[in-house]
Design a protein around this motif. Structure first.
Motif, short mmCIF file in Angstrom:
data_model
loop_
_atom_site.label_atom_id
_atom_site.label_comp_id
_atom_site.label_asym_id
_atom_site.label_seq_id
_atom_site.Cartn_x
_atom_site.Cartn_y
_atom_site.Cartn_z
N ILE A 10 0.84 -1.21 0.00
CA ILE A 10 0.00 0.00 0.00
C ILE A 10 0.87 1.25 0.00
O ILE A 10 0.58 2.24 -0.71
N ASN A 11 1.95 1.23 0.75
CA ASN A 11 2.85 2.39 0.81
C ASN A 11 3.54 2.62 -0.52
O ASN A 11 3.92 3.76 -0.84
N ALA A 12 3.71 1.58 -1.34
CA ALA A 12 4.32 1.72 -2.66
C ALA A 12 3.40 2.45 -3.63
O ALA A 12 3.86 3.03 -4.62
N ILE A 13 2.11 2.42 -3.35
CA ILE A 13 1.13 3.12 -4.19
C ILE A 13 0.97 4.57 -3.73
O ILE A 13 0.91 5.49 -4.55
N GLU A 14 0.90 4.77 -2.44
CA GLU A 14 0.83 6.12 -1.87
C GLU A 14 1.85 6.23 -0.75
O GLU A 14 1.53 5.97 0.42
N PRO A 15 3.08 6.62 -1.08
CA PRO A 15 4.13 6.66 -0.05
C PRO A 15 3.86 7.74 0.99
O PRO A 15 3.87 8.92 0.69
N ARG A 16 3.60 7.29 2.22
CA ARG A 16 3.43 8.22 3.34
C ARG A 16 4.59 8.10 4.33
O ARG A 16 4.90 9.06 5.04
N HIS A 17 5.16 6.92 4.41
CA HIS A 17 6.25 6.66 5.35
C HIS A 17 7.33 5.87 4.64
O HIS A 17 7.13 5.35 3.53
N GLN A 18 8.48 5.77 5.26
CA GLN A 18 9.56 4.98 4.70
C GLN A 18 9.10 3.53 4.50
O GLN A 18 8.39 2.99 5.34
N PRO A 19 9.49 2.90 3.39
CA PRO A 19 9.12 1.50 3.20
C PRO A 19 9.83 0.61 4.21
O PRO A 19 10.89 0.98 4.75
N TYR A 20 9.24 -0.54 4.45
CA TYR A 20 9.94 -1.53 5.28
C TYR A 20 10.98 -2.23 4.44
O TYR A 20 12.16 -2.25 4.79
N LEU A 21 10.58 -2.79 3.29
CA LEU A 21 11.50 -3.47 2.38
C LEU A 21 11.41 -2.96 0.95
O LEU A 21 12.42 -2.85 0.27
N LEU A 22 10.20 -2.69 0.48
CA LEU A 22 9.95 -2.43 -0.94
C LEU A 22 10.10 -0.94 -1.26
O LEU A 22 9.25 -0.13 -0.86
N ALA A 23 11.13 -0.59 -2.03
CA ALA A 23 11.37 0.81 -2.38
C ALA A 23 10.71 1.20 -3.71
O ALA A 23 10.62 2.38 -4.03
N HIS A 25 8.02 2.19 -6.50
CA HIS A 25 6.74 2.90 -6.47
C HIS A 25 5.84 2.39 -7.59
O HIS A 25 6.32 2.02 -8.67
N PHE A 26 4.55 2.38 -7.32
CA PHE A 26 3.56 1.95 -8.31
C PHE A 26 2.59 3.10 -8.57
O PHE A 26 2.54 4.08 -7.83
N ASN A 27 1.83 2.95 -9.65
CA ASN A 27 0.89 3.99 -10.07
C ASN A 27 -0.03 4.40 -8.93
O ASN A 27 -0.58 3.54 -8.23
N ALA A 28 -0.20 5.70 -8.75
CA ALA A 28 -1.03 6.20 -7.66
C ALA A 28 -2.49 5.80 -7.79
O ALA A 28 -3.24 5.85 -6.80
N THR A 85 -5.09 -4.49 -11.85
CA THR A 85 -3.87 -5.18 -12.29
C THR A 85 -2.64 -4.58 -11.64
O THR A 85 -1.74 -5.30 -11.17
N GLU A 86 -2.58 -3.23 -11.60
CA GLU A 86 -1.42 -2.58 -11.01
C GLU A 86 -1.36 -2.84 -9.50
O GLU A 86 -0.29 -2.99 -8.92
N GLY A 87 -2.54 -2.92 -8.85
CA GLY A 87 -2.56 -3.25 -7.43
C GLY A 87 -2.04 -4.65 -7.16
O GLY A 87 -1.28 -4.87 -6.21
N ILE A 88 -2.44 -5.59 -8.00
CA ILE A 88 -1.93 -6.96 -7.88
C ILE A 88 -0.42 -6.98 -8.04
O ILE A 88 0.30 -7.67 -7.30
N ASN A 89 0.08 -6.20 -9.01
CA ASN A 89 1.53 -6.14 -9.22
C ASN A 89 2.25 -5.61 -7.98
O ASN A 89 3.31 -6.11 -7.59
N ALA A 90 1.67 -4.59 -7.35
CA ALA A 90 2.28 -4.03 -6.14
C ALA A 90 2.28 -5.06 -5.02
O ALA A 90 3.27 -5.21 -4.28
#
Length: 373
Positions: A10-23, A25-28, A85-90
């Motif tokens: 979820i953070n990769a779609i809307e970055p609000r905080h530092q990622p835990y592992l996944l840096a 980014h995916f389509n908003a 589809t993009e959500g599944i990819n994230a």
């Protein structure tokens, strides 16, 4: 693992905080619901499929089938199209990052326990067939942590010395209150002790968090952050706690009270017939329950910005009953007492475990999940 991956997806779609592992980014416009469902499904399925044959796991096939059905239902509720589809990819990317990061993390390894029959050391109880009641999750002691630097980073101060006044005070408290047929413990205290035995921290506090998320209309991004912080810090609390348990290897009250003539303390008297209201198959110090409670409740207080919040806790021991509290700290105080009323712990083990859980959360707060500037 699951909640860390859901957060990253979820953070990769809307970055609000530092990622835990996944840096990445995916389509908003990607579906956060599809991302969360996919990350959870992939990680849970991986865990189910990789539990070794040496671990009793009779419902593997039915559990996987229920995961398949739940995932299909989640995706069916989301309209088909590029956002889905993009959500599944994230979700897949977050799950892959978590699964890769947790390879060879020493899950399901050998027990660290070394038998020691000297006074003060843990002795397993016996099953009806005469076999030892050994800890089925002793391997947790050596699992690679998620957040902290090592499984012993926050080593507790340890049990009181057997000959000390502090040990005698703890000893005599649990001796009076924790006996299976104690006349000192009230019926209400007995009920509370059994209640909390059926409310293990991950189930109890994730349930409380779900209710509070709904009550305060917390959105999916902040909810994912809350559950990641809850479960990653509680996991590390458990790892550090179990490492401590086998480091200190301290005896349980039922052994300590029966063998008090060996402890060298003039203020402790043995009772060979003493048995506890409840028992557990692993060393006493520190308390596993309180290490988890301390971590979960510290996160909840930090996330909501207050100790004063009304919530209810349910227990498998008393279906249909909910215990309500007006402060997170009130529940924590009750659980400390409850483990003594159960005959499971000396007070020192509960208090030090609570502090252990809090230390893990404070470390997490300083080093992880910083807001994006």
């Amino acid at each position: 693992m699951t909640q860390g991956a859901v957060y990253d997806a979820i953070n990769a779609i809307e970055p609000r905080h530092q990622p835990y592992l996944l840096a990445t980014h995916f389509n908003a416009n990607a579906s956060k619901e599809a991302a969360a469902a996919t990350a959870a499904y992939r990680v849970l399925s991986n865990i189910v499929s990789t539990v070794p044959a040496t671990i009793p796991f009779p419902n593997r096939a039915s559990l996987q089938a229920s995961l398949d059905a739940a995932y299909a239902a989640s995706l069916d509720a989301i309209p088909n199209g590029p956002p889905k589809t993009e959500g599944i990819n994230a979700g897949n990317a977050a799950a892959d990052a978590m699964i890769t990061a947790r390879q060879n993390d020493r899950r399901f390894g050998p027990s660290p326990w070394v038998p020691n029959y000297e006074p003060g050391h843990w002795q397993p109880l016996l099953n009806p067939d005469g076999t030892l009641q050994l800890d089925p999750t002793a391997w947790v002691a050596n699992v690679r942590p998620f957040l902290i630097r090592s499984s012993s980073q926050f080593r507790t101060d340890g049990p009181n010395t057997l000959t000390s006044t502090a040990y005698a005070e703890d000893f005599n408290e649990v001796k009076a209150l924790g006996r299976v047929d104690s006349t000192t413990r009230t019926p209400e205290q007995t009920h509370i002790a059994i209640f909390w035995q059926g409310a293990p921290p991950p189930l109890a506090w994730n349930g409380v968090a779900r209710n509070l998320v709904e009550q305060y209309a917390i959105d999916i991004g902040d909810s994912a952050l809350l559950f990641a912080m809850l479960n990653l810090s509680a996991a590390d609390s458990a790892i550090n706690c179990w490492n401590d348990k086998y480091y200190w290897d301290f005896w349980r009250p039922w052994t300590a009270i029966q063998r008090a003539s060996e402890d060298g303390n003039p203020d402790t008297d043995p009772d060979p017939s003493w048995t506890a209201l409840l028992t557990a198959p692993y060393p006493e110090h520190p308390s596993g329950h309180l290490s988890g409670d301390g971590a979960h409740l510290e996160v909840l207080q930090m996330f909501f910005g207050t100790d004063k919040i009304r919530f209810g806790v349910i227990s498998s021991r008393f279906p249909g009953e909910t215990r309500y509290f007006d402060r997170f700290s009130d529940a924590l105080k009750e659980i400390i007492d409850a483990r003594i009323w159960a005959g499971l712990h000396f007070r020192t083990a509960d208090v030090q475990a609570k502090i252990l859980g809090r230390k893990v959360v404070h470390y997490m707060e300083k080093h992880y999940f910083q807001p994006v500037q």
